[in-house]
Design a protein around this motif. Structure first.
Motif, PDB file in Angstrom:
ATOM      1  N   VAL A 146      36.166  33.623  37.609  1.00  0.00           N
ATOM      2  CA  VAL A 146      35.383  33.794  38.836  1.00  0.00           C
ATOM      3  C   VAL A 146      34.087  34.548  38.526  1.00  0.00           C
ATOM      4  O   VAL A 146      33.003  34.152  38.972  1.00  0.00           O
ATOM      5  CB  VAL A 146      36.203  34.533  39.918  1.00  0.00           C
ATOM      6  N   ASP A 147      34.185  35.603  37.717  1.00  0.00           N
ATOM      7  CA  ASP A 147      32.995  36.379  37.342  1.00  0.00           C
ATOM      8  C   ASP A 147      31.975  35.519  36.600  1.00  0.00           C
ATOM      9  O   ASP A 147      30.767  35.617  36.853  1.00  0.00           O
ATOM     10  CB  ASP A 147      33.378  37.585  36.480  1.00  0.00           C
ATOM     11  N   ALA A 195      45.019  28.760  35.835  1.00  0.00           N
ATOM     12  CA  ALA A 195      46.453  28.563  35.633  1.00  0.00           C
ATOM     13  C   ALA A 195      47.097  29.804  35.024  1.00  0.00           C
ATOM     14  O   ALA A 195      48.233  30.148  35.359  1.00  0.00           O
ATOM     15  CB  ALA A 195      46.699  27.342  34.748  1.00  0.00           C
ATOM     16  N   ALA A 196      46.354  30.490  34.156  1.00  0.00           N
ATOM     17  CA  ALA A 196      46.880  31.702  33.528  1.00  0.00           C
ATOM     18  C   ALA A 196      46.986  32.847  34.530  1.00  0.00           C
ATOM     19  O   ALA A 196      47.837  33.721  34.415  1.00  0.00           O
ATOM     20  CB  ALA A 196      45.998  32.111  32.350  1.00  0.00           C
ATOM     21  N   GLY A 197      46.085  32.841  35.529  1.00  0.00           N
ATOM     22  CA  GLY A 197      46.120  33.871  36.559  1.00  0.00           C
ATOM     23  C   GLY A 197      45.649  35.221  36.063  1.00  0.00           C
ATOM     24  O   GLY A 197      45.145  35.373  34.956  1.00  0.00           O
ATOM     25  N   GLY A 198      45.820  36.210  36.897  1.00  0.00           N
ATOM     26  CA  GLY A 198      45.503  37.601  36.553  1.00  0.00           C
ATOM     27  C   GLY A 198      44.074  37.824  36.125  1.00  0.00           C
ATOM     28  O   GLY A 198      43.132  37.312  36.730  1.00  0.00           O
ATOM     29  N   ASP A 199      43.920  38.613  35.047  1.00  0.00           N
ATOM     30  CA  ASP A 199      42.594  38.954  34.532  1.00  0.00           C
ATOM     31  C   ASP A 199      41.828  37.715  34.091  1.00  0.00           C
ATOM     32  O   ASP A 199      40.595  37.667  34.217  1.00  0.00           O
ATOM     33  CB  ASP A 199      42.703  39.933  33.358  1.00  0.00           C
ATOM     34  N   SER A 200      42.529  36.755  33.567  1.00  0.00           N
ATOM     35  CA  SER A 200      41.882  35.521  33.118  1.00  0.00           C
ATOM     36  C   SER A 200      41.221  34.800  34.287  1.00  0.00           C
ATOM     37  O   SER A 200      40.083  34.329  34.193  1.00  0.00           O
ATOM     38  CB  SER A 200      42.915  34.620  32.436  1.00  0.00           C
TER      39      SER A 200
END
Length: 93
Positions: free
Chosen positions: A78-79, A68-73
């Motif tokens: 995923v990592d 929901a936060a998107g971006g780097d988060s």
């Protein structure tokens, strides 16, 4: 942690604790090898069940928030999941 998942994970960890004590006793008593192996495999199955609960909790809480936060988060989530996947496959699970 989600209350239900926490309750189930604690229950599973207590079962594992008993299984490990039983395995140790079987080894100490020099029980029949196939019985010891069967107990060891049951413990591995219980660990997989515990891991499934922990992954489910992580997906339903942290990962959903990170997505929901998107971006780097999101990339970090995923990592993390890929790392767990790789660890599971390296260990043959």
């Amino acid at each position: 942690m989600i209350a239900d998942l926490k309750k189930r994970a604690l229950h599973r960890s207590r079962i594992l604790e008993g299984q490990m004590r039983g395995l140790e006793k079987m080894i100490d008593n020099e029980d029949y090898c196939m019985d010891i192996i069967t107990q060891s495999l049951a413990i591995q199955k219980s660990l997989r069940s515990l891991n499934k609960l922990l992954v489910e909790n992580h997906l339903r809480t942290h990962v959903s928030d990170m997505f929901a936060a998107g971006g780097d988060s999101r990339d970090h989530a995923v990592d993390e999941l890929l790392k767990v996947y790789e660890l599971a496959n390296v260990r043959g699970e």
